[in-house]
Design a protein around this motif. Structure first.
Motif, mmCIF file in Angstrom:
data_model
loop_
_atom_site.group_PDB
_atom_site.id
_atom_site.type_symbol
_atom_site.label_atom_id
_atom_site.label_comp_id
_atom_site.label_asym_id
_atom_site.label_seq_id
_atom_site.Cartn_x
_atom_site.Cartn_y
_atom_site.Cartn_z
ATOM 1 N N GLY A 115 8.727 -16.562 5.216
ATOM 2 C CA GLY A 115 7.595 -15.806 4.688
ATOM 3 C C GLY A 115 6.447 -16.739 4.309
ATOM 4 O O GLY A 115 6.224 -17.774 4.929
ATOM 5 N N HIS A 116 5.731 -16.370 3.264
ATOM 6 C CA HIS A 116 4.611 -17.174 2.787
ATOM 7 C C HIS A 116 4.651 -17.219 1.264
ATOM 8 O O HIS A 116 5.445 -16.504 0.649
ATOM 9 N N PRO A 117 3.818 -18.059 0.643
ATOM 10 C CA PRO A 117 3.805 -18.099 -0.821
ATOM 11 C C PRO A 117 3.502 -16.712 -1.389
ATOM 12 O O PRO A 117 2.716 -15.962 -0.804
ATOM 13 N N GLU A 122 1.904 -4.434 9.433
ATOM 14 C CA GLU A 122 2.655 -3.381 8.754
ATOM 15 C C GLU A 122 1.803 -2.726 7.675
ATOM 16 O O GLU A 122 1.017 -3.389 7.002
ATOM 17 N N THR A 123 1.946 -1.419 7.498
ATOM 18 C CA THR A 123 1.265 -0.681 6.441
ATOM 19 C C THR A 123 2.304 -0.180 5.464
ATOM 20 O O THR A 123 3.297 0.423 5.860
ATOM 21 N N ILE A 124 2.060 -0.434 4.176
ATOM 22 C CA ILE A 124 2.987 -0.026 3.124
ATOM 23 C C ILE A 124 2.234 0.816 2.107
ATOM 24 O O ILE A 124 1.165 0.417 1.625
ATOM 25 N N PHE A 125 2.786 1.977 1.765
ATOM 26 C CA PHE A 125 2.202 2.843 0.751
ATOM 27 C C PHE A 125 2.856 2.529 -0.580
ATOM 28 O O PHE A 125 4.081 2.461 -0.676
ATOM 29 N N VAL A 126 2.024 2.307 -1.608
ATOM 30 C CA VAL A 126 2.515 1.879 -2.914
ATOM 31 C C VAL A 126 2.015 2.809 -4.012
ATOM 32 O O VAL A 126 1.070 3.580 -3.814
ATOM 33 N N CYS A 169 2.950 -9.890 -2.613
ATOM 34 C CA CYS A 169 3.413 -9.997 -1.232
ATOM 35 C C CYS A 169 3.891 -11.427 -0.985
ATOM 36 O O CYS A 169 3.216 -12.389 -1.360
ATOM 37 N N ASP A 170 5.065 -11.543 -0.345
ATOM 38 C CA ASP A 170 5.578 -12.862 0.034
ATOM 39 C C ASP A 170 5.982 -12.901 1.505
ATOM 40 O O ASP A 170 6.676 -13.803 1.945
ATOM 41 N N GLY A 171 5.550 -11.907 2.252
ATOM 42 C CA GLY A 171 5.841 -11.873 3.680
ATOM 43 C C GLY A 171 7.172 -11.248 4.035
ATOM 44 O O GLY A 171 7.449 -10.976 5.189
ATOM 45 N N ASP A 172 8.049 -11.030 3.051
ATOM 46 C CA ASP A 172 9.346 -10.375 3.257
ATOM 47 C C ASP A 172 10.211 -11.036 4.322
ATOM 48 O O ASP A 172 11.024 -10.392 4.941
ATOM 49 N N GLU A 173 10.049 -12.312 4.567
ATOM 50 C CA GLU A 173 10.848 -12.969 5.600
ATOM 51 C C GLU A 173 11.621 -14.149 5.039
ATOM 52 O O GLU A 173 11.913 -15.106 5.760
ATOM 53 N N ASP A 221 -8.903 1.588 -2.605
ATOM 54 C CA ASP A 221 -7.475 1.900 -2.761
ATOM 55 C C ASP A 221 -6.604 1.338 -1.649
ATOM 56 O O ASP A 221 -5.593 1.915 -1.276
ATOM 57 N N GLN A 222 -7.004 0.186 -1.115
ATOM 58 C CA GLN A 222 -6.167 -0.513 -0.146
ATOM 59 C C GLN A 222 -6.537 -1.989 -0.164
ATOM 60 O O GLN A 222 -7.610 -2.366 -0.620
ATOM 61 N N ILE A 223 -5.608 -2.814 0.292
ATOM 62 C CA ILE A 223 -5.860 -4.252 0.360
ATOM 63 C C ILE A 223 -4.952 -4.844 1.423
ATOM 64 O O ILE A 223 -3.875 -4.313 1.691
ATOM 65 N N GLU A 224 -5.397 -5.925 2.054
ATOM 66 C CA GLU A 224 -4.593 -6.625 3.055
ATOM 67 C C GLU A 224 -4.219 -7.997 2.523
ATOM 68 O O GLU A 224 -5.026 -8.676 1.892
ATOM 69 N N CYS A 225 -3.009 -8.407 2.819
ATOM 70 C CA CYS A 225 -2.537 -9.727 2.435
ATOM 71 C C CYS A 225 -3.290 -10.770 3.258
ATOM 72 O O CYS A 225 -3.353 -10.652 4.486
ATOM 73 N N PRO A 226 -3.843 -11.796 2.607
ATOM 74 C CA PRO A 226 -4.578 -12.814 3.361
ATOM 75 C C PRO A 226 -3.677 -13.708 4.222
ATOM 76 O O PRO A 226 -4.165 -14.379 5.115
ATOM 77 N N TYR A 227 -2.371 -13.692 3.975
ATOM 78 C CA TYR A 227 -1.448 -14.512 4.768
ATOM 79 C C TYR A 227 -0.900 -13.759 5.981
ATOM 80 O O TYR A 227 -0.941 -14.249 7.089
ATOM 81 N N CYS A 228 -0.330 -12.577 5.746
ATOM 82 C CA CYS A 228 0.386 -11.894 6.831
ATOM 83 C C CYS A 228 -0.321 -10.630 7.332
ATOM 84 O O CYS A 228 0.177 -9.955 8.221
ATOM 85 N N ASP A 229 -1.463 -10.296 6.757
ATOM 86 C CA ASP A 229 -2.262 -9.125 7.153
ATOM 87 C C ASP A 229 -1.570 -7.795 6.885
ATOM 88 O O ASP A 229 -2.017 -6.753 7.371
ATOM 89 N N LYS A 230 -0.477 -7.805 6.139
ATOM 90 C CA LYS A 230 0.185 -6.553 5.774
ATOM 91 C C LYS A 230 -0.795 -5.735 4.931
ATOM 92 O O LYS A 230 -1.471 -6.271 4.052
#
Length: 59
Positions: free
Chosen positions: A26-28, A7-11, A18-22, A38-47
């Motif tokens: 989800g994840h920690p 998933e891609t989210i604009f902030v 990020c907690d995985g939204d599940e 100006d972008q970053i990916e979550c190391p847990y869920c790749d969002k």
């Protein structure tokens, strides 16, 4: 069957959480700060989080 793309989210801010939204699935919660791209990916869920406006807003 191919997996769904992350998933891609604009902030509006360079610092995000990020907690995985599940809920319990989800994840920690992790706190992330974007770099010069100006972008970053979550190391847990790749969002992927992308700053609205991005590099073009820098002076």
């Amino acid at each position: 069957m191919t997996p769904d793309a992350p998933e891609t989210i604009f902030v509006d801010t360079r610092k995000i959480a990020c907690d995985g939204d599940e809920g319990p699935l989800g994840h920690p919660r992790v706190y992330l700060t974007m770099d010069d791209h100006d972008q970053i990916e979550c190391p847990y869920c790749d969002k992927r989080f992308i700053l609205k406006g991005g590099i073009s807003d820098k002076s």
